[in-house]
Design a protein around this motif. Structure first.
Motif, PDB file in Angstrom:
ATOM      1  N   GLN A   1     -53.790   8.110  18.225  1.00 36.36           N
ATOM      2  CA  GLN A   1     -54.214   9.047  19.285  1.00 36.36           C
ATOM      3  C   GLN A   1     -54.121   8.397  20.668  1.00 36.36           C
ATOM      4  N   THR A   2     -54.621   7.170  20.753  1.00 35.22           N
ATOM      5  CA  THR A   2     -54.642   6.487  22.055  1.00 35.22           C
ATOM      6  C   THR A   2     -53.234   6.337  22.618  1.00 35.22           C
ATOM      7  N   PHE A   3     -52.311   5.908  21.767  1.00 33.03           N
ATOM      8  CA  PHE A   3     -50.983   5.621  22.293  1.00 33.03           C
ATOM      9  C   PHE A   3     -50.109   6.867  22.358  1.00 33.03           C
ATOM     10  N   GLU A   4     -50.467   7.878  21.582  1.00 30.42           N
ATOM     11  CA  GLU A   4     -49.826   9.168  21.801  1.00 30.42           C
ATOM     12  C   GLU A   4     -50.181   9.647  23.212  1.00 30.42           C
ATOM     13  N   GLY A   5     -51.412   9.367  23.621  1.00 28.75           N
ATOM     14  CA  GLY A   5     -51.822   9.704  24.990  1.00 28.75           C
ATOM     15  C   GLY A   5     -50.966   8.991  26.020  1.00 28.75           C
ATOM     16  N   LEU A   6     -50.748   7.702  25.787  1.00 23.66           N
ATOM     17  CA  LEU A   6     -49.915   6.929  26.715  1.00 23.66           C
ATOM     18  C   LEU A   6     -48.497   7.496  26.778  1.00 23.66           C
ATOM     19  N   ILE A   7     -47.938   7.771  25.604  1.00 24.34           N
ATOM     20  CA  ILE A   7     -46.551   8.234  25.549  1.00 24.34           C
ATOM     21  C   ILE A   7     -46.402   9.607  26.227  1.00 24.34           C
ATOM     22  N   LYS A   8     -47.379  10.472  25.968  1.00 24.60           N
ATOM     23  CA  LYS A   8     -47.363  11.785  26.624  1.00 24.60           C
ATOM     24  C   LYS A   8     -47.407  11.624  28.139  1.00 24.60           C
ATOM     25  N   TYR A   9     -48.275  10.711  28.582  1.00 26.83           N
ATOM     26  CA  TYR A   9     -48.416  10.470  30.016  1.00 26.83           C
ATOM     27  C   TYR A   9     -47.099   9.968  30.607  1.00 26.83           C
ATOM     28  N   ILE A  10     -46.476   9.034  29.907  1.00 23.70           N
ATOM     29  CA  ILE A  10     -45.214   8.472  30.396  1.00 23.70           C
ATOM     30  C   ILE A  10     -44.156   9.569  30.534  1.00 23.70           C
TER      31      ILE A  10
ATOM     32  N   ILE B   1     -45.600   0.292  36.371  1.00 27.11           N
ATOM     33  CA  ILE B   1     -46.775   0.658  37.172  1.00 27.11           C
ATOM     34  C   ILE B   1     -47.541   1.792  36.474  1.00 27.11           C
ATOM     35  N   ALA B   2     -46.806   2.789  35.982  1.00 25.08           N
ATOM     36  CA  ALA B   2     -47.461   3.932  35.332  1.00 25.08           C
ATOM     37  C   ALA B   2     -48.227   3.480  34.086  1.00 25.08           C
ATOM     38  N   ILE B   3     -47.598   2.634  33.295  1.00 23.82           N
ATOM     39  CA  ILE B   3     -48.242   2.154  32.066  1.00 23.82           C
ATOM     40  C   ILE B   3     -49.495   1.359  32.403  1.00 23.82           C
ATOM     41  N   ARG B   4     -49.385   0.451  33.350  1.00 20.08           N
ATOM     42  CA  ARG B   4     -50.548  -0.377  33.693  1.00 20.08           C
ATOM     43  C   ARG B   4     -51.708   0.488  34.184  1.00 20.08           C
ATOM     44  N   ASN B   5     -51.407   1.461  35.015  1.00 21.30           N
ATOM     45  CA  ASN B   5     -52.512   2.277  35.533  1.00 21.30           C
ATOM     46  C   ASN B   5     -53.134   3.132  34.439  1.00 21.30           C
ATOM     47  N   TYR B   6     -52.294   3.661  33.550  1.00 22.05           N
ATOM     48  CA  TYR B   6     -52.852   4.451  32.447  1.00 22.05           C
ATOM     49  C   TYR B   6     -53.753   3.584  31.569  1.00 22.05           C
ATOM     50  N   MET B   7     -53.247   2.431  31.198  1.00 23.05           N
ATOM     51  CA  MET B   7     -54.027   1.543  30.325  1.00 23.05           C
ATOM     52  C   MET B   7     -55.328   1.110  31.009  1.00 23.05           C
ATOM     53  N   ASN B   8     -55.246   0.783  32.274  1.00 21.97           N
ATOM     54  CA  ASN B   8     -56.446   0.406  33.030  1.00 21.97           C
ATOM     55  C   ASN B   8     -57.457   1.551  33.031  1.00 21.97           C
ATOM     56  N   ASN B   9     -56.960   2.755  33.236  1.00 17.98           N
ATOM     57  CA  ASN B   9     -57.871   3.900  33.322  1.00 17.98           C
ATOM     58  C   ASN B   9     -58.582   4.189  32.005  1.00 17.98           C
TER      59      ASN B   9
END
Lengths: 581, 581
Positions: free
Chosen positions: B251-260, B151-159
């Motif tokens: 950068q984009t996926f570092e953002g995702l990983i940090k968020y996770i 759920i967290a990944i999907r919402n981050y990616m959507n955002n």
């Protein structure tokens, strides 16, 4: 959406950005020359921005773009300027980019069809070049819609405590139900996995495990001969709950549906009406009535079987509908309707009409057999008024209902009663548990073999199986079944009786579903659920004709992927390794 | 989570509810008798609540529960009361339910293993009864974690503008890469679909279509002989972006990983360090270093190849690590290490050690060949201090690096340097484009055939393919590759050259990947992406040993589902229909 290659997308610049230096990337939608000016419409996922090139002030650049064609991919740097002739139809219509530098990122052949909202490409061509078809706004927007719907559903389900759990794709083959796609095992020659037709047994096992509330948006597979609205692989929103009754499920998912309509369509829907399967068949001749309009069936056996008209007298069912204000239909129009019901797809032998004329007289195709009083009695029974047209069919009950259903839908369409953008939702409840199949002379489960009989009908499972109803329910929107489910059997003994009613030997049942029946020995909770067709939900919410429009890479009616060319032969080495050679 | 069958779950009642009449449903975890009192721990997904039965005040009820056993499913109504002896370990530990009415919803056989955090069931038994294993807290919590992460990944990616698009499961077989699972076509005998190993080509086509930012959490399939941490079906978080460079992707996926990490683990992670593939091999002997600890490799050719020790002199690489404070290792401990590297899984012929003793002396297994000065030079080169142990291996470069890598990890474990709950992330970048395979005498793509060479290396693709690097990158957490990707080729000619470098004839390339190369003719944008292993990400974030723990219904090492018994033989009729008989 800034990246190293662009400062903005093609959908975001407005008058607020005038004077800014920007870099955009995208595809060339259109090139226009107007005197000394050249204009390029640059397109990306987010929109279209106009680029302007002035031959006088920047002749080199104009020379550079001369060979450019549609669908080339370019990067452009320039300054945002107010546009002379504004385009109010697009968000970026107030501005244009005075281009200063262009880089070609990729050239393009001329596409085989136009990348416009209305394309000149035929179905087959667009499927073969699906990656170009997907550039067209209507197709692109369908997939964006699907994504948005998926996110909304997942968040709603998560918020009310449902857990998404992935169930396996390589499962065991079960002959009951539709045909399975199978996957040969390399490690055990002669053995096969099957691709799941639904995660039905797994979600029940998850209830046995205590997950309480499960959902999954998941691919399912059916190797069936395809109709227009079927695909060999499709996506379900699969749900299951424990410690519930039917009422809990209807309430829970009515909540989801309301949320979807509000969130995605901006529409407040009314509480969803419920109709029993029996009434749906009786009044609409269908278990998925389009209830956007009335035109309910009226049984006319009583008022039409007292004269000398054999067709009616010998029929199990004489049944009619009233088409409001259609008494004026011409001979030609009436013939059209008769031909409609006689088409092989409908298969009726004929159609009787009664025109309720404005002057109070009745004109009918069976005037020979019925007098004005008879016809008035029919009109009264039907609630028909002066100006209305009554259409009547007769024959075996189920068959006639189904035929009249098609006529009713046809009349609804002709009268403009099936309005796009109007949504009428129904819960169809109290389905029969079993249906008899003449060909194989056995009962089949109407939903599936795990559906529980209504507790008050349980005792009849052996004595009168055909009259056992189930706590099974479908959600119908505008005449399309969007989802369905049931309360499940959670008792091992009842499940055994069910398999017996379906003609399984105990051995067969154990072989195919032993793991589930074993699980029921270890404390299965009362549970039930449903599944929505995700592709279909998309198409219904968007008033589209086919689910294919909402699938990125669909298969054709021969289950082929026209773009990939799949399926294909595989190598002898592969066949040998799988024990198939 | 109120339903018709319960007012509350077993996880929510606290002292605030004392005096309330409630109804709960759940499984019996435990029954205890204490004098005239009987206590039942009632369990559901949400927690455990204690039920109390008083033989004196309610003898009938106590009689009713006498036959009850573990895992029975019951519904109980009673009043919430303060508990005499509170349990501070659970949220409901302050209260109990004074039971007034009990309904048995289902009985249960005694489960084949205990449903406790630490079960007495062996692996095989728990797999066979996976639905019971899933009742255990650790397993249940793993799946809840996976859901939450999804759920967290999907919402981050959507955002951040990514669109989830489902790609097909029935695709075409491509011999390049791992082995495909195939699906025989019923409509075209002798032809097969394949299950996708990844949606690689589809996501590239979606970039050609202009979707700009795509992701999908999706099942993938590989018919490989299974290692402990592989499953025939697994889930990827698959992502692709257009109009980007490698930097945008990192950068984009570092953002995702940090968020996770922040959202799921509550951990702020530092900017992710980057290391080239070359340095990763040089300093850690692995393209997925566990960088929670140093112990970097030091090349010792220069300081150890000047004496008469043939083993070192003839070796391509002499390389060592320093184990801090291990100079005191006993003969036995040193033998253990030697045996460790000699195990067939590591395959080394021997191990040389130098003990840097506290008194400044060096003791070594090669004292015969090297004097104190030599050993001091080695210690200096390695940065070893008094009290440290130097471990040295020698042989062919790659092989020796890989062997020393295993010793390094072993030493890290022995010294407690690989701490659970500590996370060290690395981007490994600049992978070689190709790797040479001795057996088949050809190059293989290190990532896949669509990875672009670095622009500055493009010219060497024919002249020196082995030294071409790629803009390819892996994300490594604690020594596990969690994801990887690359910038793709978007030019048809370059893609052709790549296939040629891989030894494809033009025909083979066209046959297998023609649709992709054709697509590149119609305006492919620069693009790239990556994929994370979702199962593996779960296991790494939870410091678990295997991805199997995070899969609801995993397969065993023989690719069998022990619960279903899949795969199974299918009927002759099915085989015939598929043209396999």
């Amino acid at each position: 959406m800034k990246t190293s290659l662009r400062t903005h997308t093609c959908g975001e610049l407005t008058a607020n950005n005038i004077g800014e230096k920007v870099t955009l990337c995208g595809w060339i939608q259109k090139i226009r020359k107007l005197g000394g000016m050249t204009f390029i419409d640059l397109r990306d996922r987010y929109g279209i921005t106009q680029l302007a090139f002035n031959a006088e002030t920047n002749p080199d650049l104009c020379k550079q773009i001369e060979p450019f064609g549609r669908e080339w991919v370019i990067q452009v740097t320039g300054t945002v300027a107010e546009r002379y002739s504004k385009n109010k139809n697009i968000p970026t219509g107030d501005i244009e980019i005075l281009a200063e530098k262009i880089t070609v990122l990729n050239e393009s052949l001329t596409p085989p069809f136009t990348i416009e909202d209305e394309s000149d490409g035929g179905d087959e061509l667009r499927m073969k070049f699906r990656y170009l078809d997907l550039r067209r706004n209507p197709v692109k927007n369908n997939l964006l819609f699907r994504h948005k719907l998926g996110i909304a559903i997942r968040n709603y389900m998560n918020n009310i405590g449902f857990v998404e759990i992935e169930t396996p794709m390589l499962v065991n083959s079960t002959p009951e139900g539709a045909r399975d796609f199978v996957v040969p095992s390399r490690l055990s020659h002669g053995e096969f996995y099957a691709l799941p037709q639904s995660p039905q047994t797994f979600k029940q096992l998850l209830m046995v495990s205590g997950f309480d509330r499960y959902f999954q948006i998941v691919k399912c597979f059916r190797d069936e001969d395809l109709r227009a609205d079927r695909q060999p692989e499709f996506t379900q929103i699969d749900c299951e709950m424990s410690f519930i009754t039917q009422e809990d499920i209807l309430q829970t998912f009515e909540g989801l549906i309301k949320y979807i309509f509000k969130e995605i369509k901006g529409i407040d829907i009314e509480p969803i009406e419920r109709i029993t399967w029996h009434d749906a068949m009786k009044y609409y001749g269908s278990d998925k009535p389009d209830a956007r309009f009335g035109m309910r069936f009226v049984e006319l056996n009583n008022v039409l079987q007292h004269k000398d008209f054999k067709v009616f007298n010998e029929a199990e069912l004489v049944v009619g509908i009233v088409a409001k204000g259609c008494a004026h239909y011409s001979r030609k129009q009436l013939d059209e309707l008769t031909n409609f019901v006689k088409r092989p797809q409908v298969g009726a032998t004929g159609l009787v009409y009664i025109q309720c004329q404005e002057d109070g007289h009745f004109k009918s195709s069976v005037d020979k057999f019925y007098d004005q009083n008879d016809l008035q009695a029919v009109a009264k029974e039907c609630g028909a008024e002066a100006g209305d047209l009554i259409l009547i069919m007769a024959g075996p009950r189920m068959k006639t209902q189904t035929q009249l259903c098609q006529l009713r839908l046809e009349m609804g369409s002709r009268l403009g009663l099936r309005k796009a953008g109007e949504y009428k939702l129904l819960w169809v409840v109290d389905f029969p548990l079993l249906e008899w199949d003449e060909e194989t002379q056995r009962y089949y489960a109407m939903h599936h073999p795990f559906t529980a009989p209504k507790p008050e009908h349980e005792a009849m499972l052996e004595s009168d199986p055909g009259h056992v109803n189930a706590n099974a329910y479908d959600l119908v929107i505008n005449g399309t079944e969007v989802g369905g489910g049931s309360i499940r059997i959670h008792d091992k003994e009842l499940q055994k009786r069910m398999f017996k009613a379906l003609g399984f030997t105990e051995e067969e049942a154990q072989k195919q579903f032993g793991f589930l029946m074993n699980a029921f020995q270890y404390g299965a909770p009362p549970h039930g659920g449903l599944a929505f067709g995700f592709d279909r939900m998309c198409s219904v919410l968007c008033d589209a004709d086919t689910i294919r429009d909402f699938i990125a890479f669909p298969k054709n009616n021969a289950a082929r992927d026209m773009m990939l060319g799949a399926p294909t032969p595989i190598s002898d080495a592969q066949l040998k390794e799988l024990g198939l050679k």
